[in-house]
Design a protein around this motif. Structure first.
Motif, short mmCIF file in Angstrom:
data_model
loop_
_atom_site.label_atom_id
_atom_site.label_comp_id
_atom_site.label_asym_id
_atom_site.label_seq_id
_atom_site.Cartn_x
_atom_site.Cartn_y
_atom_site.Cartn_z
N SER A 130 -1.25 -1.93 -8.07
CA SER A 130 -0.18 -1.44 -8.93
C SER A 130 -0.51 -0.01 -9.35
O SER A 130 -1.64 0.28 -9.73
CB SER A 130 -0.03 -2.31 -10.18
N GLY A 131 0.49 0.88 -9.26
CA GLY A 131 0.31 2.25 -9.72
C GLY A 131 0.42 3.27 -8.60
O GLY A 131 0.54 2.93 -7.42
N ASP A 132 0.37 4.55 -8.98
CA ASP A 132 0.60 5.64 -8.04
C ASP A 132 -0.65 5.95 -7.23
O ASP A 132 -1.76 6.03 -7.76
CB ASP A 132 1.04 6.90 -8.79
N ILE A 133 -0.43 6.17 -5.92
CA ILE A 133 -1.51 6.52 -5.01
C ILE A 133 -1.11 7.75 -4.22
O ILE A 133 -0.01 7.79 -3.64
CB ILE A 133 -1.83 5.38 -4.03
N ASP A 134 -1.97 8.75 -4.18
CA ASP A 134 -1.83 9.88 -3.27
C ASP A 134 -2.84 9.68 -2.14
O ASP A 134 -4.05 9.82 -2.36
CB ASP A 134 -2.10 11.21 -3.98
N ASN A 135 -2.34 9.33 -0.95
CA ASN A 135 -3.21 9.22 0.21
C ASN A 135 -3.27 10.61 0.84
O ASN A 135 -2.37 11.03 1.57
CB ASN A 135 -2.67 8.18 1.20
N ALA A 136 -4.35 11.35 0.53
CA ALA A 136 -4.43 12.77 0.85
C ALA A 136 -4.89 12.98 2.29
O ALA A 136 -5.26 12.03 2.99
CB ALA A 136 -5.37 13.46 -0.13
N SER A 137 -4.89 14.23 2.74
CA SER A 137 -5.29 14.56 4.10
C SER A 137 -6.68 13.98 4.40
O SER A 137 -7.63 14.17 3.65
CB SER A 137 -5.33 16.08 4.27
N GLY A 138 -6.77 13.25 5.50
CA GLY A 138 -8.01 12.57 5.87
C GLY A 138 -8.14 11.19 5.29
O GLY A 138 -9.02 10.42 5.72
N GLY A 139 -7.29 10.83 4.35
CA GLY A 139 -7.33 9.51 3.75
C GLY A 139 -6.77 8.44 4.67
O GLY A 139 -5.82 8.69 5.43
N ILE A 140 -7.34 7.24 4.57
CA ILE A 140 -6.90 6.11 5.40
C ILE A 140 -6.63 4.92 4.49
O ILE A 140 -7.48 4.55 3.67
CB ILE A 140 -7.96 5.72 6.44
N ILE A 141 -5.47 4.32 4.62
CA ILE A 141 -5.19 3.03 4.01
C ILE A 141 -5.03 2.04 5.15
O ILE A 141 -4.11 2.14 5.96
CB ILE A 141 -3.95 3.08 3.11
N ASP A 142 -5.98 1.10 5.23
CA ASP A 142 -6.09 0.18 6.36
C ASP A 142 -5.73 -1.22 5.87
O ASP A 142 -6.46 -1.81 5.07
CB ASP A 142 -7.52 0.23 6.90
N ILE A 143 -4.60 -1.75 6.34
CA ILE A 143 -4.07 -3.01 5.84
C ILE A 143 -4.27 -4.08 6.90
O ILE A 143 -3.47 -4.23 7.84
CB ILE A 143 -2.58 -2.87 5.45
N ASP A 144 -5.37 -4.83 6.77
CA ASP A 144 -5.70 -5.90 7.71
C ASP A 144 -5.46 -7.28 7.12
O ASP A 144 -5.66 -8.28 7.81
CB ASP A 144 -7.17 -5.79 8.13
N ASN A 145 -5.07 -7.34 5.83
CA ASN A 145 -4.72 -8.59 5.20
C ASN A 145 -3.55 -8.31 4.26
O ASN A 145 -3.38 -7.18 3.79
CB ASN A 145 -5.90 -9.18 4.42
N ASN A 146 -2.74 -9.32 3.99
CA ASN A 146 -1.50 -9.13 3.25
C ASN A 146 -1.72 -8.37 1.95
O ASN A 146 -2.61 -8.71 1.16
CB ASN A 146 -0.84 -10.47 2.95
#
Length: 326
Positions: A130-146
């Motif tokens: 919950s809340g604001d996320i800045d996925n900045a240059s070089g950042g990775i958000i890896d969603i392997d589970n729900n």
């Protein structure tokens, strides 16, 4: 550390070795003016209902790891009451089938990700953010589970990546200014793919589904590049509002399918649905299309409308290349 009460720290929290916080009711609370030091290569595991709370601006350094591991006793939480920068790895996981792990970012505060946020694990109910996320240059958000993104805006900035292999739901919104690699799962939260950005449905292991509302101003690419006898499919049970490019193509002799059954593609003025031969394979579009933009059919394509329709609206162009059949 194990316990069931609140430890308020005005001095220093120092993660010198692999360590854990464990216990339903245990809250480790770094107060304003405190110091957080986390040695490179070390993991702090928050589990069994414990809470790690930051009440001041902090950074998780490159090479450092915070792991949220849902366990039988309770659901762990990373509680961010001030801006927080992740240059390392935040792992949102579970080791118990009934457990949930949570990142809770206070209203008007931001989690800035230059490292990796990984929704992972092979068990557990869900991973919650919950809340604001800045996925900045070089950042990775890896969603392997729900993952449930309960609230806020996730801004996937230029040079960043979101990699999706599981379901993404919730009431939050995502603004994509870079790349979303959509491999498998059901994406139901609101998504805006801005001009110059791309959502890439490539070589899907499983069918990828948009069941929410997608506003596409950039590129929505449904491609297959691997000659493995499998096809790539984008399934839309929600709505795609397109003023950018939706493209079906291949770099191998493989089938590519856009299935709109139960959903809708609004190809608005300025939008383009482009269907290319690539390196071979069949091209299929199922379901309902409203076209006020351009549909370019550059290879033999099957349109299966079923009980739906293809409506070529005022200003719409349906362009079929010579020697191509539909």
């Amino acid at each position: 550390m194990t316990g069931n009460s609140t430890l308020s720290v005005a001095g220093e929290i120092y993660v010198e070795h692999d360590s854990s916080l464990s216990g339903s009711g245990l809250v480790v609370d770094l107060l304003a003016g405190g110091v957080y030091t986390h040695d490179t290569g070390k993991t702090l595991t928050v589990t069994d209902g414990a809470v790690l709370r930051f009440n001041q601006v902090e950074t998780l350094d490159s090479g450092s790891i915070i792991e949220l591991a849902g366990a039988p006793v309770g659901d762990p939480t990373l509680d961010l009451n001030e801006d927080f920068t992740n240059d390392g790895l935040i792992s949102v996981s579970s080791i118990h089938a009934a457990a949930t792990s949570t990142i809770d970012i206070a209203v008007s505060k931001t989690l800035s990700n230059n490292g990796t946020i990984h929704a992972t694990g092979t068990t557990g109910v869900d991973r919650l953010i919950s809340g604001d996320i800045d996925n900045a240059s070089g950042g990775i958000i890896d969603i392997d589970n729900n993952l449930t993104y309960n609230s806020g805006t996730l801004d996937n900035q230029s040079g960043a990546t979101i990699d999706v292999d599981a379901n993404v739901s919730g009431s939050g919104t995502v603004s994509n200014n870079a790349i979303i690699s959509a491999n498998a799962g059901d994406w139901s939260i609101a998504l805006t793919n801005v001009s110059g950005a791309s959502v890439q449905v490539y070589n899907s292991i499983d069918v990828f589904t948009f069941s929410g509302t997608v506003t596409n101003q950039g590129d929505l690419l449904v491609h297959d590049f691997i000659d493995d006898g499998l096809f790539t499919e984008l399934n839309v049970t929600g709505t795609v509002n397109n003023t950018g490019l939706v493209q079906l193509d291949s770099g191998a002799d493989e089938d590519v399918l856009l299935d709109l059954t139960g959903g809708l593609l609004n190809n608005n003025s300025g939008g383009e649905l482009e269907i290319n031969a690539g390196s071979g394979g069949a091209r299929t579009v199922n379901g309902e299309v409203n076209n006020a933009g351009t549909v370019d059919v550059n290879t033999d394509t099957t349109f299966n409308m079923g009980a739906n329709s293809f409506d070529n609206l005022s200003g719409g162009l349906f362009d079929v290349a010579v020697s191509t059949t539909t």
